[in-house]
Design a protein around this motif. Structure first.
Motif, short mmCIF file in Angstrom:
data_model
loop_
_atom_site.label_atom_id
_atom_site.label_comp_id
_atom_site.label_asym_id
_atom_site.label_seq_id
_atom_site.Cartn_x
_atom_site.Cartn_y
_atom_site.Cartn_z
N ALA A 213 5.46 76.31 -38.36
CA ALA A 213 5.56 77.37 -37.34
C ALA A 213 6.61 78.41 -37.66
O ALA A 213 6.41 79.61 -37.37
CB ALA A 213 5.87 76.73 -35.99
N ALA A 214 7.73 78.00 -38.24
CA ALA A 214 8.87 78.91 -38.42
C ALA A 214 8.53 80.17 -39.22
O ALA A 214 8.96 81.27 -38.85
CB ALA A 214 10.03 78.16 -39.05
N PRO A 215 7.75 80.07 -40.31
CA PRO A 215 7.44 81.30 -41.07
C PRO A 215 6.66 82.33 -40.27
O PRO A 215 6.61 83.50 -40.67
CB PRO A 215 6.61 80.78 -42.25
N THR A 249 -1.73 70.44 -39.54
CA THR A 249 -1.25 71.70 -38.98
C THR A 249 -1.78 72.85 -39.81
O THR A 249 -1.86 72.77 -41.04
CB THR A 249 0.29 71.77 -38.96
N TRP A 250 -2.18 73.92 -39.11
CA TRP A 250 -2.59 75.14 -39.80
C TRP A 250 -2.46 76.31 -38.85
O TRP A 250 -2.28 76.13 -37.64
CB TRP A 250 -4.01 75.02 -40.34
N VAL A 251 -2.55 77.51 -39.40
CA VAL A 251 -2.50 78.74 -38.62
C VAL A 251 -3.83 79.45 -38.78
O VAL A 251 -4.34 79.61 -39.89
CB VAL A 251 -1.33 79.64 -39.06
N LEU A 256 -1.10 78.76 -33.90
CA LEU A 256 -0.71 77.52 -34.56
C LEU A 256 -1.55 76.39 -33.98
O LEU A 256 -1.63 76.22 -32.77
CB LEU A 256 0.77 77.22 -34.31
N VAL A 257 -2.21 75.64 -34.85
CA VAL A 257 -3.03 74.51 -34.42
C VAL A 257 -2.41 73.23 -34.95
O VAL A 257 -2.16 73.10 -36.16
CB VAL A 257 -4.49 74.63 -34.91
N THR A 313 -0.18 80.04 -29.20
CA THR A 313 -0.27 81.45 -29.65
C THR A 313 1.05 81.86 -30.29
O THR A 313 2.13 81.67 -29.72
CB THR A 313 -0.57 82.37 -28.46
N LEU A 314 0.97 82.42 -31.50
CA LEU A 314 2.15 82.82 -32.23
C LEU A 314 2.60 84.22 -31.82
O LEU A 314 1.78 85.03 -31.36
CB LEU A 314 1.85 82.80 -33.74
N PRO A 315 3.89 84.53 -31.99
CA PRO A 315 4.36 85.88 -31.65
C PRO A 315 3.65 86.93 -32.48
O PRO A 315 3.33 86.73 -33.65
CB PRO A 315 5.85 85.81 -31.99
#
Length: 317
Positions: A213-215, A249-251, A256-257, A313-315
């Protein structure tokens, strides 16, 4: 509630009725008729519709009738699992007022993806189960046939025991009582990260999610909330799913899922969708997960075990 036009007696619980329309004029005609009939019968009407439909109805309805209440669902976000508790809370609060209740519930389908659409279909099916034995009330679900694809519309019609037609409500010929028929989950988006976890690995599960998630800018409070959700699901795998599980985990498309797989079975279709009793020590974990995540998908059978997908939902960049 009377059903003289159908010849069918209502029992306590939900009268779940579909109204298909095309365009604003037909929407107003059907919904206004439903509201006028309710008010003439001394009933309370709760309206939960998209913002543009709410503005239209407020302009159309004469004055401010205390029997008409608009429910603001903006705080619920886009997770359909939060809708049933909102209806349950409102119905229970008014059960003692002695006035019959009607509702109008329409969802904004703009920008909905395949996963959200599947969960909305499931929500319609679960409504029949969620209000079994509840105080009697009547819910009209308007659907614009011009904005929903035919396959989804057919699936939705199978979830409604009643349908509104020109000369009044009728038993729906499309309604079926069989268990919900799930579409296959979309494959994990490649590339994805995979991690097998067991007892003692919850910290490692959180680290895996952070590294994914961080990247993409998921930090601060929203990241901490996400870690609470993944800890709850992974903890359930360890406690009830055979003592271990697999995290992927994937985007995908700005989301993010986090997918969890284990060998356990969730037998209660309402898990996480009903507010836990203050006295209950069970059922709080999945409830919390649904309140945190933007979408939660659960698939569980004795043959395949359980899959739980959390969507965050990612920023926006």
């Amino acid at each position: 509630m009377t059903t003289e036009t159908t010849g069918v007696k209502d029992t306590a619980g939900l009268r779940h009725e579909l109204y298909t329309y095309s365009g604003e004029e037909q929407f107003l005609a059907g919904v206004r008729s439903f509201i006028d009939d309710a008010l003439a019968s001394g009933e309370i009407v709760l309206i939960s519709v998209p913002e543009n439909r709410e503005r239209m109805l407020r302009e159309e309805l004469p004055g401010t009738d205390p029997g008409v209440v608009f429910m603001d669902t903006s705080a619920l976000g886009r997770n359909p699992a939060r809708l049933i508790p909102a209806w349950q809370r409102w119905i229970s609060e008014r059960a003692g007022e002695g006035r019959p209740v009607r509702g109008i519930g329409e969802t904004d389908w703009n920008g909905r993806g395949g996963a959200e659409i599947e969960e909305l279909r499931y929500h319609e099916w679960l409504l029949n189960l969620a209000f079994t034995g509840s105080p009697a009330w009547w819910l009209l679900c308007p659907y614009d046939t011009g904005t929903i694809d035919p396959e989804t519309m057919r699936a939705i019609s199978r979830c409604h025991p009643y349908t509104m037609v020109d000369d009044g409500p009728r038993l729906s010929p499309d309604y079926v009582k069989e268990p919900f028929s799930w579409a296959d989950l979309e494959p994990a988006c490649d590339p994805y990260e995979e991690f097998v976890y067991a007892r003692g690995d919850l910290a490692a599960v959180r680290e895996k999610v952070i590294s994914c998630a961080a990247p993409y800018g998921l930090t601060g409070d929203r990241l901490r909330e996400t870690l609470v959700a993944v800890t709850e699901v992974a903890g359930n795998s360890i406690a009830h799913g055979g003592g271990h599980g697999t995290l992927r985990t994937w985007v995908q498309q700005g989301t993010l899922v986090c997918e969890f797989r284990d060998t356990g079975v969730m037998s209660d279709p309402m898990i996480g969708r009903v507010a836990p009793s203050p006295r209950s020590l069970r059922g709080r974990g999945m409830w919390l997960v649904h309140q945190i995540c933007d979408l939660v998908q659960v698939r569980s059978t004795p043959e395949t075990g359980t899959i739980v997908r959390l969507h965050i939902t990612l920023p926006q960049p």
